[in-house]
Write an enzyme that holds these catalytic residues in place. Structure first.
Site, PDB file in Angstrom:
ATOM      1  N   ASN A 257      -4.414 -16.506  11.864  1.00  0.00           N
ATOM      2  CA  ASN A 257      -5.259 -17.204  11.810  1.00  0.00           C
ATOM      3  C   ASN A 257      -5.249 -17.970  10.495  1.00  0.00           C
ATOM      4  O   ASN A 257      -4.879 -17.475   9.316  1.00  0.00           O
ATOM      5  CB  ASN A 257      -6.879 -16.677  11.927  1.00  0.00           C
ATOM      6  CG  ASN A 257      -7.769 -17.895  12.290  1.00  0.00           C
ATOM      7  OD1 ASN A 257      -7.477 -18.874  12.767  1.00  0.00           O
ATOM      8  ND2 ASN A 257      -9.117 -17.430  11.909  1.00  0.00           N
TER       9      ASN A 257
ATOM     10  N   ASP B 103     -12.961  -8.211  13.661  1.00  0.00           N
ATOM     11  CA  ASP B 103     -14.013  -8.551  12.889  1.00  0.00           C
ATOM     12  C   ASP B 103     -13.568 -10.075  12.428  1.00  0.00           C
ATOM     13  O   ASP B 103     -12.807 -10.112  11.710  1.00  0.00           O
ATOM     14  CB  ASP B 103     -13.713  -7.571  11.602  1.00  0.00           C
ATOM     15  CG  ASP B 103     -14.379  -6.154  11.905  1.00  0.00           C
ATOM     16  OD1 ASP B 103     -15.208  -6.117  12.620  1.00  0.00           O
ATOM     17  OD2 ASP B 103     -13.641  -5.248  11.409  1.00  0.00           O
ATOM     18  N   LEU B 104     -14.471 -10.972  12.683  1.00  0.00           N
ATOM     19  CA  LEU B 104     -14.362 -12.488  12.321  1.00  0.00           C
ATOM     20  C   LEU B 104     -13.893 -12.605  10.881  1.00  0.00           C
ATOM     21  O   LEU B 104     -14.601 -12.371  10.114  1.00  0.00           O
ATOM     22  CB  LEU B 104     -15.272 -13.192  12.653  1.00  0.00           C
ATOM     23  CG  LEU B 104     -15.488 -14.551  12.811  1.00  0.00           C
ATOM     24  CD1 LEU B 104     -14.457 -15.171  13.791  1.00  0.00           C
ATOM     25  CD2 LEU B 104     -16.543 -15.442  12.950  1.00  0.00           C
ATOM     26  N   ASP B 105     -12.284 -13.337  10.844  1.00  0.00           N
ATOM     27  CA  ASP B 105     -11.960 -13.660   9.703  1.00  0.00           C
ATOM     28  C   ASP B 105     -12.008 -12.713   8.590  1.00  0.00           C
ATOM     29  O   ASP B 105     -12.042 -12.685   7.193  1.00  0.00           O
ATOM     30  CB  ASP B 105     -12.842 -14.851   8.983  1.00  0.00           C
ATOM     31  CG  ASP B 105     -12.725 -16.094   9.996  1.00  0.00           C
ATOM     32  OD1 ASP B 105     -11.645 -16.107  10.626  1.00  0.00           O
ATOM     33  OD2 ASP B 105     -13.638 -16.855   9.807  1.00  0.00           O
ATOM     34  N   GLU B 106     -11.902 -11.321   8.970  1.00  0.00           N
ATOM     35  CA  GLU B 106     -11.732 -10.388   8.003  1.00  0.00           C
ATOM     36  C   GLU B 106     -10.451  -9.441   8.161  1.00  0.00           C
ATOM     37  O   GLU B 106     -10.437  -8.304   7.550  1.00  0.00           O
ATOM     38  CB  GLU B 106     -12.915  -9.405   7.974  1.00  0.00           C
ATOM     39  CG  GLU B 106     -14.119 -10.098   7.619  1.00  0.00           C
ATOM     40  CD  GLU B 106     -15.394  -9.218   7.644  1.00  0.00           C
ATOM     41  OE1 GLU B 106     -15.292  -7.961   7.842  1.00  0.00           O
ATOM     42  OE2 GLU B 106     -16.714  -9.614   7.546  1.00  0.00           O
TER      43      GLU B 106
END
Length: 294
Positions: free
Chosen positions: A200, A236-239
């Protein structure tokens, strides 16, 4: 005509650090008449693990083997070394390009950049399709003769849309999925299915700005650096583990629109580097971190 340089491979591995690993790998390559083209290693990780990437070539033996048979023969031979050192490892034929599916919503700068790099042979992947929750870039995909999969997503159809997405991933045989500004949050189930093979891209600010119009928020706060982060996707979103980051300097003269333009440029560059390094097997996962051999 010159001598046949042979087929090229990339070996990547990680294991508990101990003496003799490099010797064992080198001995294996010598035994198989391999020529090392590049070798990189890292043995100072906090958890005591050793990481290595070796790019090598093997000249054709007296009996000509099909590429897949030669790869299988090398894998069988190396499995003894790997077992002795408790290695997690992969052996890749460099002639086999990573089958890549690109996902996008309504911001097409990263998609356009990746497709141009692929078409001009500067991105070492095989693009097998484009997926979008909107139909804006159907014509762009068609201009590159790439299949376009329009999968609309609403709260009521999210589960069905994700099932359709997984079918596209399976049907195309995609080894890598790139979220080129795909603005839908994927479920934990999908993230687990593609763990380690979905990348991403998102903006990076200090301080952080979330929600709608982040560049307008950044402009209002007078930021001086605009950046981007490419990372592997996890539940875990954007982690997820970070592959690449970069920043550019901006100043008070830029409008929110020009600030967004600058951000789009750095996003495209960072994502392209991350995809290239993944495709060249330069990125090794180390729990929540990465080891990247440039």
């Amino acid at each position: 005509m010159g001598a046949d340089p042979g087929q090229e491979y990339v070996l990547t591995l990680s294991c508990p650090d101990k003496p003799g690993i490099v010797y064992a790998v080198s001995s294996f390559l010598v035994q198989h008449s391999a020529n090392i083209l590049a070798s990189q290693q890292y043995g100072e990780s906090p958890d005591g693990r050793f990481f290595m990437r070796v790019h090598f070539s093997v000249k054709p033996p007296g009996r000509q083997l099909a590429p897949d048979l030669q790869l299988a023969e090398l894998e069988r031979g190396f499995s003894w070394v790997a077992e002795a050192f408790h290695m997690a490892w992969q052996l890749h034929d460099t002639a086999t390009r990573v089958r890549t599916l690109i996902m996008v919503s309504r911001l097409g700068h990263c998609l356009n950049d990746l497709l141009f790099r692929w078409k001009t042979c500067s991105l070492p992947v095989d693009v097998v399709g484009v997926v979008s929750n909107h139909d804006d870039f159907g014509e762009l995909a068609a201009s590159y003769r790439i299949p376009f999969h329009h999968i609309p997503v609403t709260p009521a159809t999210k589960a069905a849309a994700e099932a359709q997405l997984l079918d596209v991933i399976d049907d195309t045989g995609a080894d890598l999925i790139v979220l080129a500004r795909y603005m839908q949050i994927l479920s934990g189930e999908v993230c687990k299915r593609v763990e380690g093979r979905m990348i991403n891209i998102h903006h990076s600010f200090l301080p952080s700005f979330k929600g709608a119009k982040p560049y307008h928020q950044a402009h209002a706060r007078g930021v001086k650096l605009v950046g981007a982060t490419a990372h592997y996707v996890t539940p875990d979103l954007d982690e997820g583990p970070i592959i690449e980051q970069d920043v550019i300097r901006v100043d008070h003269t830029l409008s929110p629109e020009r600030l967004a333009e600058a951000g789009r440029d750095v996003e495209a560059q960072v994502l392209a580097r991350a995809v290239t390094w993944h495709a060249e097997h330069r990125v090794l996962l180390n729990d929540d971190r990465t080891v990247v051999f440039h």
